[in-house]
Design a protein around this motif. Sequence first.
Motif, mmCIF file in Angstrom:
data_model
loop_
_atom_site.group_PDB
_atom_site.id
_atom_site.type_symbol
_atom_site.label_atom_id
_atom_site.label_comp_id
_atom_site.label_asym_id
_atom_site.label_seq_id
_atom_site.Cartn_x
_atom_site.Cartn_y
_atom_site.Cartn_z
ATOM 1 N N THR A 157 0.846 -1.198 0.000
ATOM 2 C CA THR A 157 0.000 0.000 0.000
ATOM 3 C C THR A 157 0.881 1.247 0.000
ATOM 4 O O THR A 157 2.079 1.182 0.291
ATOM 5 N N ARG A 158 0.265 2.361 -0.306
ATOM 6 C CA ARG A 158 0.988 3.635 -0.322
ATOM 7 C C ARG A 158 1.487 3.946 1.087
ATOM 8 O O ARG A 158 0.783 3.728 2.071
ATOM 9 N N ASN A 159 2.722 4.425 1.208
ATOM 10 C CA ASN A 159 3.407 4.780 2.448
ATOM 11 C C ASN A 159 3.818 3.586 3.303
ATOM 12 O O ASN A 159 4.270 3.757 4.421
ATOM 13 N N GLN A 160 3.674 2.384 2.797
ATOM 14 C CA GLN A 160 4.098 1.201 3.536
ATOM 15 C C GLN A 160 5.618 1.064 3.473
ATOM 16 O O GLN A 160 6.232 1.321 2.439
ATOM 17 N N ARG A 194 10.126 3.318 1.388
ATOM 18 C CA ARG A 194 8.704 3.639 1.548
ATOM 19 C C ARG A 194 8.057 3.590 0.171
ATOM 20 O O ARG A 194 8.513 4.241 -0.757
ATOM 21 N N SER A 195 6.987 2.827 0.070
ATOM 22 C CA SER A 195 6.280 2.726 -1.197
ATOM 23 C C SER A 195 5.493 4.020 -1.432
ATOM 24 O O SER A 195 4.792 4.499 -0.536
ATOM 25 N N LEU A 196 5.595 4.551 -2.617
ATOM 26 C CA LEU A 196 4.866 5.772 -2.960
ATOM 27 C C LEU A 196 3.582 5.464 -3.730
ATOM 28 O O LEU A 196 2.851 6.372 -4.091
ATOM 29 N N GLU A 197 3.328 4.149 -3.979
ATOM 30 C CA GLU A 197 2.143 3.720 -4.723
ATOM 31 C C GLU A 197 1.669 2.371 -4.194
ATOM 32 O O GLU A 197 2.429 1.653 -3.560
ATOM 33 N N ARG A 198 0.399 2.051 -4.497
ATOM 34 C CA ARG A 198 -0.157 0.719 -4.229
ATOM 35 C C ARG A 198 0.202 -0.199 -5.382
ATOM 36 O O ARG A 198 0.336 0.261 -6.512
ATOM 37 N N VAL A 231 6.337 0.003 -9.236
ATOM 38 C CA VAL A 231 5.944 1.090 -8.339
ATOM 39 C C VAL A 231 7.133 2.005 -8.059
ATOM 40 O O VAL A 231 8.292 1.603 -8.160
ATOM 41 N N THR A 287 14.301 8.606 -5.043
ATOM 42 C CA THR A 287 13.113 7.932 -5.564
ATOM 43 C C THR A 287 13.563 6.941 -6.632
ATOM 44 O O THR A 287 14.286 7.295 -7.563
#
Length: 140
Positions: free
Chosen positions: A83-86, A104-108, A115, A125
Amino acid sequence: MTRYFAFIVWMISSSAVFAEIVVPTRTIRANSIITEVDVGTKPGHVANGFDRVIDVIGQEAKTTLYAGRPIHVDSIGPPALVTRNQIVSLRFQTAGLIITTEGRSLERGGVGDRVRIMNLTSRATLFGQIQPDGSVQVQN
C-alpha cells in the motif's frame, strides 16, 4: 444464396442472445476484493468484459464497480500486496552484488506491478517491481 445469408444472420444474432457478461450484484468500492456474492451474470456481450465469474472472483477492484454494469478487464487486477506509504524491503541485485535496505512505497501495487519507492537512507526515488513476498526488486 439468400437463404444461406439469412441463416448466417440468424446464427450471429441468436448466438449474441446466449452470451453472458459478468456484472456486480452491488456497488463494489475501489480496492475491495471481489467475492462470489458480489458478482453474477446477465445476457449481453462487451468487447473487453468478462464472460466467466471465476475470472473475476479474488481480484481487486481498481475503480468503483456499479451494480448491473459490465466489469471491464482494466477495471480489476490482482490484490495489492503493498500500500501507499508502507515500509518495504528493497533489494538491488547486479553482477553478484546484493544490496538490501528499507524504503517507503509511494504507490499501491500487486505482484509484478512497477511502483515508485523512496529509499529511506538516501531519500532517492527509485522504481521497482513487487515480488510475491511483498518486497520490491529495484530496477536499474
